[in-house]
Scaffold this motif. Structure first.
Motif, mmCIF file in Angstrom:
data_model
loop_
_atom_site.group_PDB
_atom_site.id
_atom_site.type_symbol
_atom_site.label_atom_id
_atom_site.label_comp_id
_atom_site.label_asym_id
_atom_site.label_seq_id
_atom_site.Cartn_x
_atom_site.Cartn_y
_atom_site.Cartn_z
ATOM 1 N N VAL A 54 -2.987 -12.612 2.348
ATOM 2 C CA VAL A 54 -3.811 -12.321 1.169
ATOM 3 C C VAL A 54 -3.246 -11.175 0.334
ATOM 4 N N GLY A 55 -2.144 -10.564 0.774
ATOM 5 C CA GLY A 55 -1.497 -9.533 -0.027
ATOM 6 C C GLY A 55 -1.689 -8.119 0.458
ATOM 7 N N LYS A 56 -2.093 -7.939 1.722
ATOM 8 C CA LYS A 56 -2.311 -6.580 2.249
ATOM 9 C C LYS A 56 -1.036 -5.744 2.170
ATOM 10 N N THR A 57 0.042 -6.292 2.708
ATOM 11 C CA THR A 57 1.303 -5.554 2.731
ATOM 12 C C THR A 57 1.827 -5.307 1.329
ATOM 13 N N THR A 58 1.728 -6.314 0.465
ATOM 14 C CA THR A 58 2.197 -6.162 -0.917
ATOM 15 C C THR A 58 1.462 -5.040 -1.627
ATOM 16 N N LEU A 59 0.147 -4.982 -1.450
ATOM 17 C CA LEU A 59 -0.653 -3.957 -2.115
ATOM 18 C C LEU A 59 -0.247 -2.560 -1.651
ATOM 19 N N LEU A 60 -0.103 -2.372 -0.351
ATOM 20 C CA LEU A 60 0.230 -1.052 0.163
ATOM 21 C C LEU A 60 1.659 -0.660 -0.202
ATOM 22 N N GLU A 75 6.539 -1.666 12.332
ATOM 23 C CA GLU A 75 5.812 -2.905 12.588
ATOM 24 C C GLU A 75 5.124 -2.807 13.945
ATOM 25 N N GLY A 76 3.836 -3.106 13.985
ATOM 26 C CA GLY A 76 3.121 -3.103 15.246
ATOM 27 C C GLY A 76 3.492 -4.304 16.099
ATOM 28 N N THR A 77 3.930 -4.054 17.324
ATOM 29 C CA THR A 77 4.238 -5.106 18.295
ATOM 30 C C THR A 77 3.724 -4.661 19.652
ATOM 31 N N VAL A 78 3.588 -5.621 20.567
ATOM 32 C CA VAL A 78 3.036 -5.290 21.875
ATOM 33 C C VAL A 78 3.972 -4.402 22.683
ATOM 34 N N PHE A 116 2.039 1.475 8.443
ATOM 35 C CA PHE A 116 1.986 0.858 9.773
ATOM 36 C C PHE A 116 1.487 -0.575 9.590
ATOM 37 N N ASN A 117 2.417 -1.509 9.655
ATOM 38 C CA ASN A 117 2.081 -2.915 9.469
ATOM 39 C C ASN A 117 1.564 -3.510 10.776
ATOM 40 N N GLU A 118 0.482 -4.310 10.688
ATOM 41 C CA GLU A 118 -0.123 -4.945 11.866
ATOM 42 C C GLU A 118 -0.428 -3.907 12.951
ATOM 43 N N ILE A 119 -1.216 -2.912 12.596
ATOM 44 C CA ILE A 119 -1.496 -1.809 13.504
ATOM 45 C C ILE A 119 -2.206 -2.259 14.776
ATOM 46 N N ALA A 155 -2.210 1.577 6.648
ATOM 47 C CA ALA A 155 -2.077 0.614 7.733
ATOM 48 C C ALA A 155 -2.792 -0.663 7.338
ATOM 49 N N ASP A 156 -2.333 -1.769 7.898
ATOM 50 C CA ASP A 156 -3.063 -3.013 7.711
ATOM 51 C C ASP A 156 -3.187 -3.743 9.037
ATOM 52 N N ARG A 157 -4.162 -4.632 9.073
ATOM 53 C CA ARG A 157 -4.340 -5.443 10.270
ATOM 54 C C ARG A 157 -4.875 -6.807 9.879
#
Length: 340
Positions: A54-60, A75-78, A116-119, A155-157
């Motif tokens: 929906v554009g979260k990363t683009t907006l930030l 990038e958030g990863t396990v 912080f992408n995909e926190i 950050a986005d999630r």
């Protein structure tokens, strides 16, 4: 017009121009842009949530582009660990182990935006480190203390996927001034543009085309303090905010009702003093962006949901349904507490 009035008028025009510039890359999100802009000039961290694509990363990224200053991203990863933010190791060309500063400390005091992408894909240990950075704007590494006086954390999630994700603790969420939900535009013309206009198909080019470093980011902290001391809140407005605060903890006593829930049994804890101070901090910026030198109930209401909803603690039986309950509860509180 005194010196502060002239300063605020000049900076208000800059802030609105900056917001309009981001709007060239992110269409159909006028309210979200205003909320993020409000947080920027209130010097508050932002958590953006929404569905996939929906554009979260683009907006930030767009805000980071126009604000200027050093920008870092992870990038958030396990398998991400706290040390990965501070340093990384590798084998040098000479075949020897080497250590380099990680994204968090690489730019030192010039770091302005840490994205912080995909926190929610990162482990709680990583959230704990980020918690200190957000609260104190500092971190310890290489036997020294690194300070980030100009830092904002974006950050986005993804709110859809739950596999391989970790819930963000209440303490960590409380450090975000705002938790903002972004949805796809409702307008068909805007949806058509997103589908068929090639400009929106290349995010790197789209963000890169925005004017960079539109404001001197090192001056934002001082400006924020001028806004907070210049925009006034009357006694009546303060009493209104106090009523909202009490209603978050004891909604039933304020006549707040939800058709399918007993509001007397709903809450474990209401908004914190920090949360309410951030609400008023954001409300003062909202008033300033509207060209006023005083806060109105509408300014408080404009930022109430995004600054307070994520701070509320429900009884355990209701906690799993907070995303369905919170919007309804916030609306009911605003409707029940009389505005001056």
């Amino acid at each position: 017009m005194d010196r502060n009035d002239a300063l605020l008028a000049d900076w208000r025009q800059r802030a609105l121009t900056l917001e309009a510039e981001v709007g060239k890359a992110v269409i159909g999100q006028a309210r979200v842009l205003r909320l993020v802009n409000t947080a920027v000039f209130a010097r508050g961290h932002v958590l953006l949530q929404g569905d996939v694509g929906v554009g979260k990363t683009t907006l930030l990224r767009a805000f980071a582009q126009v604000l200027g200053g050093a920008f870092a991203r992870t990038e958030g990863t396990v398998d991400l660990m706290p040390n990965d933010l501070v340093y990384y190791t590798y084998i040098s060309e000479q075949g020897r182990p080497a250590v380099e500063p990680g994204p968090l400390i690489r730019h030192g005091e010039d770091l302005a935006i840490f994205f912080f992408n995909e926190i929610n894909r990162a482990r709680p240990q990583v959230h704990a480190l980020l918690l200190r950075v957000m609260a104190e704007r500092s971190v310890s590494a290489f036997n020294r203390e690194f300070h980030f006086p100009h830092l904002l954390v974006f950050a986005d999630r993804n709110r859809v996927e739950r596999e391989e994700t970790f819930e963000i603790s209440s303490a960590a969420r409380d450090r975000f001034m705002m938790e903002i939900t972004i949805d796809a535009p409702a307008d068909d013309a805007q949806r058509r543009a997103l589908m068929f206009d090639p400009r929106f198909h290349d995010t790197d080019r789209l963000v890169g085309a925005l004017q960079a470093a539109m404001v001197p980011h090192r001056e934002l902290n001082a400006l924020a303090e001028v806004i907070q001391h210049s925009v006034q809140a009357s006694d009546a407005l303060q009493n209104y905010a106090l009523g909202l605060w009490r209603a978050t903890a004891e909604p039933a006593k304020f006549g707040v009702t939800l058709s399918d829930l007993d509001t007397a049994q709903l809450m474990l804890a209401g908004a914190s003093p920090r949360g309410m101070s951030l609400l008023l901090r954001a409300a003062r910026v909202a008033a300033w962006l509207e060209g006023r030198g005083y806060v109105t109930p509408e300014d408080v209401q404009a930022v109430f949901v995004e600054t307070i909803a994520h701070r509320l603690c429900y009884q355990p039986v209701f906690e799993l349904h907070r995303h369905e309950i919170s919007p309804r509860l916030m609306s009911a509180i605003v409707a029940a507490v009389a505005a001056p």
